[in-house]
Motif scaffolding. Structure first.
Motif, PDB file in Angstrom:
ATOM      1  N   LYS A  37     -14.095  38.036  37.393  1.00  0.00           N
ATOM      2  CA  LYS A  37     -12.977  37.184  36.971  1.00  0.00           C
ATOM      3  C   LYS A  37     -13.007  35.885  37.766  1.00  0.00           C
ATOM      4  O   LYS A  37     -13.009  35.890  38.999  1.00  0.00           O
ATOM      5  N   GLU A  38     -13.044  34.779  37.046  1.00  0.00           N
ATOM      6  CA  GLU A  38     -12.975  33.460  37.645  1.00  0.00           C
ATOM      7  C   GLU A  38     -11.747  32.724  37.125  1.00  0.00           C
ATOM      8  O   GLU A  38     -11.401  32.835  35.947  1.00  0.00           O
ATOM      9  N   VAL A  39     -11.130  31.972  38.014  1.00  0.00           N
ATOM     10  CA  VAL A  39      -9.970  31.162  37.656  1.00  0.00           C
ATOM     11  C   VAL A  39     -10.436  29.735  37.409  1.00  0.00           C
ATOM     12  O   VAL A  39     -11.122  29.145  38.242  1.00  0.00           O
ATOM     13  N   LEU A  40     -10.066  29.179  36.272  1.00  0.00           N
ATOM     14  CA  LEU A  40     -10.376  27.789  35.934  1.00  0.00           C
ATOM     15  C   LEU A  40      -9.071  26.994  35.985  1.00  0.00           C
ATOM     16  O   LEU A  40      -8.139  27.268  35.222  1.00  0.00           O
ATOM     17  N   VAL A  41      -9.020  26.036  36.894  1.00  0.00           N
ATOM     18  CA  VAL A  41      -7.813  25.250  37.098  1.00  0.00           C
ATOM     19  C   VAL A  41      -8.077  23.816  36.655  1.00  0.00           C
ATOM     20  O   VAL A  41      -9.009  23.179  37.149  1.00  0.00           O
ATOM     21  N   ASP A  42      -7.259  23.311  35.744  1.00  0.00           N
ATOM     22  CA  ASP A  42      -7.327  21.915  35.332  1.00  0.00           C
ATOM     23  C   ASP A  42      -6.066  21.228  35.838  1.00  0.00           C
ATOM     24  O   ASP A  42      -4.983  21.410  35.275  1.00  0.00           O
ATOM     25  N   LEU A  43      -6.197  20.465  36.909  1.00  0.00           N
ATOM     26  CA  LEU A  43      -5.031  19.843  37.524  1.00  0.00           C
ATOM     27  C   LEU A  43      -4.496  18.677  36.701  1.00  0.00           C
ATOM     28  O   LEU A  43      -3.320  18.323  36.818  1.00  0.00           O
ATOM     29  N   THR A  44      -5.339  18.084  35.885  1.00  0.00           N
ATOM     30  CA  THR A  44      -4.873  16.996  35.023  1.00  0.00           C
ATOM     31  C   THR A  44      -3.894  17.522  33.978  1.00  0.00           C
ATOM     32  O   THR A  44      -2.814  16.956  33.756  1.00  0.00           O
TER      33      THR A  44
END
Length: 609
Positions: A9-16
């Protein structure tokens, strides 16, 4: 995914966009690049080597490996992979403590962050989920103040926090992540990338119970781990309460390296200093040590906690390590261990790389001494160094220039020769004139000058796994390749490099095989490490580092002879680099297509990584 050790499991974070999503790990990538450093570099390459380090397009990868958080000895490591704002190469910076284990125990292997937030935020992780939370009221705080605020909010039990300080917020190009144990992801300016993105921290709440990685072959894994642990417990350097690392910490090296004439002193104008003993591991152990601290699953306990009980340098900090003591000490002609302890404390508060900071001081001291600049900074002036540390963290006055990194600062003065750096990153605590192999290692390191890419010092000084002549350049190309490849693997499995003082490729292969279920031999370990090292070099080639002169040492090392017990020697890069390229199969520092295909980095059909 059918591999043991991974939570998949990987977390993908898009701060924009302010969004969080999840994905599985590509099994073929995991098999090829192992995890940690290797898999992180693959992600950074996929993101494009042309991106600007301080831009929304650059990604920040928080990576664990297949044995992270397990019962494997010294498996508490986490690495941060990104394009470096200091060097503009790919970089990976590693951190000990408990943060990595807790990330894995939370049910997550890796976190990949892209974009840029319009306000300060932190990422909160618990029970396999991640959430972006507001950090506006804590922006501007030190690392420790932020960590304390999180402990007050979430409780200290089962909590780990890796945070940036004011240096990261102000995008100092050598800013570092710091966690609650004063462990640092120190090199390459990874925290500047976080600061640009307005990411203050990653906060993880996770108990150990029931959440450790599950081995595919549990009975065999227990036996492999038992064998590896025995090697660590009986190792000459790693034996608990007996070995030099356990008793004195990494600073056990100060007197030894100084004695052989390989301690860079006064910005590498000298290689020996009689006063160095005053900040050595032996001195600190006798006068300042109050505790030995350890990381997850580590019996060694190399982190020496020190306390200065009174006076203007009053502090309690982990720890006066070799690199920090040297960079802020002998490198700047400062022998006062109490003042050095306080400077390290400031680095941990602001989130600064101690190695790069010491070089910022030493180039300024030499430039002032030679009349190149008018800003006064005298050798060994601890109080002025402390104030300049603050100015660098806040980018005030001269500190604003030095925050760009010593190499850029020296170049702006018209004196680039003052910077003891490779690819923009300053050298560590081993002089390449007195230890030939490590000089070649600095020059060919994919993340800029670094001893941890290929620690030939183990052989050249400690005789591990077998002794080589430290002053002889011949054979160092082949020796370095072995160290670089093996350590690329251990960084990707995410096990502490100090394990290599006792464990070998067979130990790594057995632990990896039984954990993941993928058969692996010692030869396979070395081949995987070679693949990862070449992957990094391929990235750098595409990013513009494609000339022989990119693999260089400052002229001080190749033209000005050493002192002390290395007197008269210079670094023989003329001999070593040619041999190294031949052993690597590179052409003037560039990985040819045939090598990329041989290692499976370029697919024979599609020509893609």
């Amino acid at each position: 995914m059918n591999l043991g050790g991974f939570k998949n499991k990987e977390v993908l974070v898009d701060l924009t966009d302010g969004t969080v999503s999840y994905r599985s790990i590509n099994e073929e990538d995991a098999k090829k690049f192992i995890g940690g450093r290797g898999l992180g570099v693959k992600y950074v390459l996929d993101n494009g080597p042309e991106v600007e380090p301080l831009s929304p397009e650059n990604i920040l990868c928080i990576m664990t490996g297949p044995v992270t958080g397990s019962r494997s000895a010294m498996s508490g490591r986490l690495c941060v992979v990104t394009k470096s704002p200091l060097t503009e190469t790919v970089t990976d910076s590693h951190m000990g403590g408990w943060t990595a284990a807790r990330l894995k125990w939370s049910g997550i292997d890796n976190i990949i962050v892209k974009g840029k937030s319009d306000k300060p935020v932190y990422l909160y992780v618990e029970d396999g989920r991640a959430e972006i939370r507001d950090a506006s009221n804590l922006w501007g705080t030190s690392t420790r103040a932020f960590i304390k605020a999180m402990q007050d909010q979430y409780g200290e039990k089962d909590l780990s926090v890796m945070a940036i300080g004011q240096a990261g917020e102000n995008t100092v190009r050598f800013a570092s992540f710091i966690n609650e144990h004063d462990r640092s992801a120190g090199r390459g300016g990874t925290a500047a990338v976080a600061g640009y993105k307005k990411l203050k921290a990653i906060v993880i709440k996770a108990p150990q119970k029931g959440n450790m990685p599950v081995a595919k072959l549990d009975t065999e894994y227990k036996e492999a781990n038992k064998k590896a642990l025995k090697a660590v417990l009986e190792g000459g350097l790693t034996a608990p309460n007996k070995g030099g690392l356990s008793v004195y910490g990494t600073n056990v090296l100060t007197n030894l390296i100084n004695e052989v004439g390989a301690l860079p002193t006064k910005n590498s104008q000298l290689t020996h200093w009689d006063e160095a003993e005053k900040h050595s591991g032996e001195y600190v152990n006798q006068h300042l040590r109050v505790a030995n601290k350890s990381c997850h699953a580590c019996p060694v306990g190399c982190k020496i906690e020190v306390e200065v009980k009174d006076g203007k340098y009053k502090t309690r900090v982990e720890s006066v390590e070799f690199e920090s003591a040297w960079s802020l000490g002998s490198n700047c002609l400062l022998s006062d261990a109490k003042a050095i302890s306080y400077l390290i404390d400031r680095c941990n508060e602001y989130g600064l790389d101690t190695i790069e900071l010491g070089h910022a001081f030493s180039i300024t001291m030499e430039a002032y001494e030679k009349g190149i600049i008018s800003e006064e900074l005298n050798w060994g002036d601890a109080d002025a160094m402390i104030e300049l540390t603050r100015k660098i963290a806040y980018r005030e006055g001269l500190g604003g220039l030095l925050a760009e990194g010593p190499a850029r600062a020296a170049a702006s003065w018209g004196a680039p020769e003052l910077s003891m750096s490779v690819k923009g990153q300053s050298i560590p605590a081993y002089d390449p004139r007195g230890i030939q192999g490590i000089g070649l290692g600095y020059a060919t390191s994919n993340r800029g000058a670094c001893h941890l890419r290929g620690y030939t010092v183990a052989s050249e000084i400690a005789g591990i796994p077998e002794p080589t002549d430290r002053l002889k350049p011949e054979g160092k190309g082949e020796l370095l390749k072995v160290f670089q490849d093996m350590l690329a693997f251990s960084d990707s499995m995410n096990i502490c490099k100090f394990s290599s003082f006792s464990e070998n490729a067979e130990h790594y292969a057995e632990q990896y095989s039984t954990m993941t279920g993928i058969p692996m031999t010692a030869e396979d370990v070395m081949k995987a490490g070679e693949r990862i090292y070449n992957l990094e070099r391929y990235y750098n080639n595409l990013a513009g580092f494609n000339k022989r002169e990119n693999d260089f040492l400052p002229k001080r090392f190749t033209e000005e002879p050493a002192s002390g017990n290395s007197a008269g020697h210079v670094s023989r890069m003329d001999i070593m680099l040619e041999e190294y390229y031949k052993v690597r199969g590179w052409v003037d520092g560039v990985v040819p297509e045939v090598k990329l295909r041989e290692l499976g980095i370029i697919d024979p059909e599609s020509q893609t990584v």
